[in-house]
Scaffold this motif. Structure first.
Motif, PDB file in Angstrom:
ATOM      1  N   GLU A  82     -11.113  -0.317  -2.262  1.00  0.00           N
ATOM      2  CA  GLU A  82     -11.406   0.908  -3.041  1.00  0.00           C
ATOM      3  C   GLU A  82     -10.905   0.760  -4.489  1.00  0.00           C
ATOM      4  O   GLU A  82     -11.538   1.223  -5.420  1.00  0.00           O
ATOM      5  N   ARG A  83      -9.730   0.131  -4.641  1.00  0.00           N
ATOM      6  CA  ARG A  83      -9.156   0.012  -5.983  1.00  0.00           C
ATOM      7  C   ARG A  83      -9.635  -1.267  -6.695  1.00  0.00           C
ATOM      8  O   ARG A  83      -9.189  -1.571  -7.786  1.00  0.00           O
ATOM      9  N   ASP A 142      -9.118  -4.953   3.316  1.00  0.00           N
ATOM     10  CA  ASP A 142      -8.370  -3.702   3.484  1.00  0.00           C
ATOM     11  C   ASP A 142      -8.886  -2.631   2.517  1.00  0.00           C
ATOM     12  O   ASP A 142      -8.940  -2.867   1.304  1.00  0.00           O
ATOM     13  N   TYR A 170      -7.655  -0.118   1.077  1.00  0.00           N
ATOM     14  CA  TYR A 170      -6.788   0.216  -0.068  1.00  0.00           C
ATOM     15  C   TYR A 170      -7.112  -0.694  -1.249  1.00  0.00           C
ATOM     16  O   TYR A 170      -7.287  -0.240  -2.373  1.00  0.00           O
ATOM     17  N   LYS A 178       0.821  -1.217   0.000  1.00  0.00           N
ATOM     18  CA  LYS A 178       0.000   0.000   0.000  1.00  0.00           C
ATOM     19  C   LYS A 178       0.851   1.262   0.000  1.00  0.00           C
ATOM     20  O   LYS A 178       0.393   2.336  -0.374  1.00  0.00           O
ATOM     21  N   ASP A 179       2.118   1.114   0.399  1.00  0.00           N
ATOM     22  CA  ASP A 179       2.995   2.273   0.569  1.00  0.00           C
ATOM     23  C   ASP A 179       3.480   2.789  -0.779  1.00  0.00           C
ATOM     24  O   ASP A 179       4.221   2.099  -1.499  1.00  0.00           O
ATOM     25  N   LYS A 180       3.031   3.994  -1.165  1.00  0.00           N
ATOM     26  CA  LYS A 180       3.375   4.541  -2.481  1.00  0.00           C
ATOM     27  C   LYS A 180       4.871   4.790  -2.633  1.00  0.00           C
ATOM     28  O   LYS A 180       5.384   4.902  -3.726  1.00  0.00           O
TER      29      LYS A 180
END
Ligand code: SDX
Length: 393
Positions: A321-322, A316, A318, A259-261
């Motif tokens: 949503e995607r 989760d 993240y 999840k960490d961009k």
């Protein structure tokens, strides 16, 4: 720029063709080959029967299937001089690099494929040769990686059994072909057989649109499939699961990394350009995982890690949503591993499965007399500039 250009980088919203081969609905998670659901085909059909369906448009009669299988078994041998190309590769070189080179090299040994405006019979012969010979090339790549002698095909076997015979057979003894493995391979390859205009299929079509031959077109598709964002993901998934296993199985830590961009790590085997629901193939393969591992008496810890990752990710925000769900590559490697294949052979097996789809799409593109593929662009480079001699730069 003259004329009107719509910019669609990655072709996310561009229809490149009209096709009657595969239907997929990303919202509903539906996949059908020539109108038949993959759930039914995976349960009731065989890989070669599905290959016939994709390429010729209809499920074969018993006689048609027998004839197709007969033709395939008569073209499974490759020219002996192909061995000189095999010998040229370093033993541990990646099988996908070998496969794309060797498949393109088939055009050198079978120049009938170079003829323009082939008759239907000539086209079918090229199709049969491509299907038949690629299975031999794939199995010989594996044998070479072990330093084992190549095993020749036997006409008594059907396509999948022949492939398993050449892959796991021994020169010193006739190895029993396990029906559990035959059934698992049929199911897996059926599920990989086509997927409308994905990256590698679009590559096969665009290379074929210049009237390049079938081997060169398929070889280009193999190269596109190699990438870890595409078919290479099935190898990347296992490597990811093994890394998580070595790291103590801390799935929360790795979900956070995905999840960490600022972290380039992605959850391999998750997400899909079209499926914004479960990839129907992943559902079938996940169920087959449990069945096959149990039948083979294998308990693989990475399967448990995969299931835990899926469970955590699907809750989760993240990922929710995607609309990121497990795709075809998330569980397939676990079965290939259970069947005895090394990780770097997984994408080669994806290519063998996708071969009938590539061929069907290439054939359809030719039959529809589609023009050469040549997209446009929006130019954003320098405006007019005069040449400057090097002394003045
Ligand atoms: C195959 O096209 C086909 O049909 C392919 C295939 C076939 O049968 O031919 O189905 C086979 O290739 C399956 C996909 C295998 N690839 C992987 O599993 C690699 C991991 N997945 C991704 O890299 C990604 O999901 C793609 C490449 C599959 C799809 O990419 P898209 O459609 O271009 O979507 P994207 O990269 O723009 O992602 C949208 C968002 C981004 O976040 P934001 O910029 O919106 O914040 O979702 C994120 C991405 O960062 N994202 C992921 C992710 N996949 C997408 N974040 C973490 N982990 C992931 N796996």
């Amino acid at each position: 720029q003259t004329g009107y250009v719509t910019l669609d980088i990655g072709y996310k919203n561009t229809g490149a063709t009209k096709s009657a081969i595969t239907f997929l609905d990303g919202e509903q998670g539906i996949l059908k080959y020539r109108g038949y659901s993959i759930e039914e085909l995976a349960e009731k059909s065989s890989f070669i029967e599905v290959a016939y369906l994709l390429i010729y448009g209809e499920l074969p009669t018993a006689d048609q299937l027998k004839g197709f299988q007969y033709e395939l078994s008569r073209h499974t041998l490759v020219h002996e001089d192909m061995k000189k190309i095999f010998d040229g590769f370093p033993q541990r070189s990646h099988p996908m690099g070998q496969l794309s080179s060797l498949v393109c090299a088939l055009s050198a040994f079978y120049p009938d494929s170079l003829k323009q405006n082939q008759t239907a019979e000539e086209l079918n012969l090229s199709i049969v040769k491509t299907l038949a010979k690629m299975s031999t090339v794939v199995s010989w790549i594996y044998k070479k990686s072990l330093g084992h002698p190549y095993i020749y095909p036997k006409n008594k076997y059907d396509y999948i059994s022949n492939f398993l015979h050449m892959t796991f057979g021994q020169r010193t003894e006739e190895v029993e072909i396990d029906p559990v493995i035959v059934s698992a391979m049929n199911k897996l390859l059926i599920l990989h057989a086509d997927h409308e205009q994905n990256c590698s299929t679009s590559t096969v079509r665009i290379v074929g649109s210049s009237e390049s031959n079938i081997y060169a077109s398929v070889s280009a598709g193999i190269s596109a499939l190699w990438g870890p964002l595409h078919g290479g993901a099935n190898q990347a998934v296992i490597e990811m699961l093994e890394k998580i296993q070595e790291d103590g199985g801390d799935t929360d830590k790795w979900i956070a990394k995905a999840k960490d961009k600022n972290d380039p790590f992605r959850l391999m085997g998750f997400g899909h350009r079209v499926y914004k629901n479960f990839d129907p193939r992943a559902k079938i393969i996940k169920k087959a995982c449990d069945e096959i591992l149990e039948k083979l008496g294998i308990n693989d810890e990475v399967l448990e890690i995969a299931k835990k990752l899926e469970e955590v990710a699907l809750k989760d925000p993240y990922f929710v949503e995607r609309k990121l769900y497990p795709n075809v590559d998330f569980y397939s490697g676990i079965i290939y591993r259970a069947l005895g294949f090394p990780t770097d052979m997984f994408t080669v097996l994806f290519a063998l499965g996708r071969l009938p789809g590539w061929i069907a799409q290439w054939k359809e593109m030719k039959e529809n007399k589609e023009p050469i593929g040549r997209p446009r662009q929006i130019y954003v480079g320098s405006t007019n500039r005069d040449f400057v001699e090097i002394e003045k730069r």
